[in-house]
Design a protein around this motif. Structure first.
Motif, PDB file in Angstrom:
ATOM      1  N   THR A   1       0.848  -1.191   0.000  1.00 40.51           N
ATOM      2  CA  THR A   1       0.000   0.000   0.000  1.00 40.51           C
ATOM      3  C   THR A   1       0.884   1.242   0.000  1.00 40.51           C
ATOM      4  N   TYR A   2       0.434   2.281  -0.742  1.00 35.44           N
ATOM      5  CA  TYR A   2       1.225   3.491  -0.938  1.00 35.44           C
ATOM      6  C   TYR A   2       0.363   4.737  -0.746  1.00 35.44           C
ATOM      7  N   ALA A   3       1.029   5.871  -0.519  1.00 31.84           N
ATOM      8  CA  ALA A   3       0.351   7.166  -0.440  1.00 31.84           C
ATOM      9  C   ALA A   3       0.731   8.000  -1.651  1.00 31.84           C
ATOM     10  N   LEU A   4      -0.269   8.593  -2.305  1.00 31.59           N
ATOM     11  CA  LEU A   4      -0.026   9.580  -3.355  1.00 31.59           C
ATOM     12  C   LEU A   4       0.017  10.930  -2.667  1.00 31.59           C
ATOM     13  N   VAL A   5       1.156  11.615  -2.761  1.00 28.37           N
ATOM     14  CA  VAL A   5       1.322  12.892  -2.070  1.00 28.37           C
ATOM     15  C   VAL A   5       1.518  14.024  -3.068  1.00 28.37           C
ATOM     16  N   VAL A   6       1.279  15.239  -2.618  1.00 30.86           N
ATOM     17  CA  VAL A   6       1.496  16.424  -3.436  1.00 30.86           C
ATOM     18  C   VAL A   6       2.993  16.586  -3.648  1.00 30.86           C
ATOM     19  N   GLY A   7       3.399  16.561  -4.900  1.00 31.27           N
ATOM     20  CA  GLY A   7       4.794  16.811  -5.244  1.00 31.27           C
ATOM     21  C   GLY A   7       4.920  18.207  -5.811  1.00 31.27           C
ATOM     22  N   GLY A   8       6.136  18.629  -6.058  1.00 30.86           N
ATOM     23  CA  GLY A   8       6.320  19.948  -6.652  1.00 30.86           C
ATOM     24  C   GLY A   8       7.590  20.596  -6.177  1.00 30.86           C
ATOM     25  N   THR A   9       7.603  21.896  -6.289  1.00 25.57           N
ATOM     26  CA  THR A   9       8.771  22.678  -5.908  1.00 25.57           C
ATOM     27  C   THR A   9       8.396  23.620  -4.775  1.00 25.57           C
ATOM     28  N   LYS A  10       9.383  24.255  -4.223  1.00 24.73           N
ATOM     29  CA  LYS A  10       9.123  25.193  -3.128  1.00 24.73           C
ATOM     30  C   LYS A  10       8.296  26.384  -3.582  1.00 24.73           C
ATOM     31  N   GLU A  11       8.324  26.683  -4.906  1.00 29.42           N
ATOM     32  CA  GLU A  11       7.531  27.796  -5.422  1.00 29.42           C
ATOM     33  C   GLU A  11       6.041  27.438  -5.464  1.00 29.42           C
ATOM     34  N   ALA A  12       5.726  26.141  -5.622  1.00 26.14           N
ATOM     35  CA  ALA A  12       4.331  25.690  -5.718  1.00 26.14           C
ATOM     36  C   ALA A  12       3.983  24.926  -4.445  1.00 26.14           C
ATOM     37  N   VAL A  13       3.737  25.649  -3.393  1.00 25.54           N
ATOM     38  CA  VAL A  13       3.514  25.033  -2.086  1.00 25.54           C
ATOM     39  C   VAL A  13       2.058  24.603  -1.898  1.00 25.54           C
ATOM     40  N   ASP A  14       1.114  25.382  -2.411  1.00 30.30           N
ATOM     41  CA  ASP A  14      -0.305  25.075  -2.255  1.00 30.30           C
ATOM     42  C   ASP A  14      -0.897  24.629  -3.583  1.00 30.30           C
TER      43      ASP A  14
ATOM     44  N   GLU B   1      -5.484   2.264   8.664  1.00 29.70           N
ATOM     45  CA  GLU B   1      -6.376   3.339   9.125  1.00 29.70           C
ATOM     46  C   GLU B   1      -5.885   4.709   8.662  1.00 29.70           C
ATOM     47  N   SER B   2      -4.566   4.873   8.602  1.00 28.60           N
ATOM     48  CA  SER B   2      -3.967   6.156   8.265  1.00 28.60           C
ATOM     49  C   SER B   2      -2.927   5.969   7.163  1.00 28.60           C
ATOM     50  N   ALA B   3      -2.691   7.020   6.383  1.00 34.48           N
ATOM     51  CA  ALA B   3      -1.659   6.995   5.347  1.00 34.48           C
ATOM     52  C   ALA B   3      -0.283   7.322   5.909  1.00 34.48           C
ATOM     53  N   GLU B   4      -0.242   7.673   7.183  1.00 43.49           N
ATOM     54  CA  GLU B   4       1.022   8.050   7.810  1.00 43.49           C
ATOM     55  C   GLU B   4       2.023   6.902   7.743  1.00 43.49           C
ATOM     56  N   GLY B   5       3.216   7.208   7.259  1.00 43.07           N
ATOM     57  CA  GLY B   5       4.291   6.230   7.201  1.00 43.07           C
ATOM     58  C   GLY B   5       4.277   5.330   5.975  1.00 43.07           C
ATOM     59  N   LEU B   6       3.278   5.471   5.102  1.00 48.91           N
ATOM     60  CA  LEU B   6       3.240   4.653   3.892  1.00 48.91           C
ATOM     61  C   LEU B   6       4.309   5.114   2.907  1.00 48.91           C
ATOM     62  N   PRO B   7       4.860   4.190   2.119  1.00 50.20           N
ATOM     63  CA  PRO B   7       5.782   4.624   1.065  1.00 50.20           C
ATOM     64  C   PRO B   7       5.042   5.464   0.032  1.00 50.20           C
ATOM     65  N   ILE B   8       5.780   6.297  -0.678  1.00 52.93           N
ATOM     66  CA  ILE B   8       5.206   7.199  -1.680  1.00 52.93           C
ATOM     67  C   ILE B   8       4.922   6.413  -2.963  1.00 52.93           C
ATOM     68  N   TRP B   9       3.707   6.602  -3.504  1.00 53.79           N
ATOM     69  CA  TRP B   9       3.340   5.951  -4.768  1.00 53.79           C
ATOM     70  C   TRP B   9       3.969   6.712  -5.908  1.00 53.79           C
ATOM     71  N   ASP B  10       4.488   6.001  -6.895  1.00 54.26           N
ATOM     72  CA  ASP B  10       5.227   6.603  -7.997  1.00 54.26           C
ATOM     73  C   ASP B  10       4.289   7.262  -9.000  1.00 54.26           C
ATOM     74  N   ALA B  11       4.262   8.563  -9.009  1.00 49.33           N
ATOM     75  CA  ALA B  11       3.466   9.338  -9.960  1.00 49.33           C
ATOM     76  C   ALA B  11       4.293  10.518 -10.448  1.00 49.33           C
ATOM     77  N   ARG B  12       3.964  11.012 -11.610  1.00 52.19           N
ATOM     78  CA  ARG B  12       4.668  12.162 -12.173  1.00 52.19           C
ATOM     79  C   ARG B  12       3.711  13.326 -12.311  1.00 52.19           C
ATOM     80  N   PHE B  13       4.216  14.514 -12.078  1.00 57.64           N
ATOM     81  CA  PHE B  13       3.440  15.741 -12.132  1.00 57.64           C
ATOM     82  C   PHE B  13       3.854  16.518 -13.374  1.00 57.64           C
ATOM     83  N   TYR B  14       2.902  16.740 -14.295  1.00 61.70           N
ATOM     84  CA  TYR B  14       3.173  17.424 -15.570  1.00 61.70           C
ATOM     85  C   TYR B  14       2.352  18.698 -15.653  1.00 61.70           C
ATOM     86  N   VAL B  15       2.974  19.768 -16.134  1.00 63.31           N
ATOM     87  CA  VAL B  15       2.239  21.015 -16.371  1.00 63.31           C
ATOM     88  C   VAL B  15       1.381  20.806 -17.609  1.00 63.31           C
ATOM     89  N   ALA B  16       0.082  21.069 -17.471  1.00 61.92           N
ATOM     90  CA  ALA B  16      -0.859  20.848 -18.589  1.00 61.92           C
ATOM     91  C   ALA B  16      -0.766  21.978 -19.595  1.00 61.92           C
TER      92      ALA B  16
END
Length: 100
Positions: free
Chosen positions: A2-15, A85-100
């Protein structure tokens, strides 16, 4: 596994705001599949799968804002494996973030 999909990005795109899920819980994805669209204050970002898996639980709903590193969803290798119960501590799921 089981994995967690997390918000990736750069320090400029925080939200980011979640615009739309393109996959529903229980559905399998393969590399290249569009999973979700996010919006920063400057661009639209497409999140695409980089490995096979199943979306198991959506943590962030459309319209909600999240910060860099926050969990968006839980994925697993198998469609019926037990979920934590929680996503805490799960490994990160491999996804890529592309600018549309």
């Amino acid at each position: 596994m089981t994995y967690a999909l997390v918000v990736g990005g750069t320090k400029e795109a925080v939200d980011v705001r979640l615009l739309e899920w393109h996959v529903q819980p229980g559905v399998g994805v393969t590399p290249g599949d569009l999973i979700v669209e996010l919006e920063t204050h400057k661009v639209i970002v497409e999140v695409r799968a980089q490995q096979n898996g199943f979306l198991r639980r959506i943590v962030c709903k459309a319209g909600e804002w999240r910060k860099l590193g926050d969990v968006l969803a839980i994925f697993s290798d198998e469609p019926d494996s037990a979920l934590p119960e929680s996503a805490e501590g799960l490994p990160i799921w491999d996804a890529r973030f592309y600018v549309a």
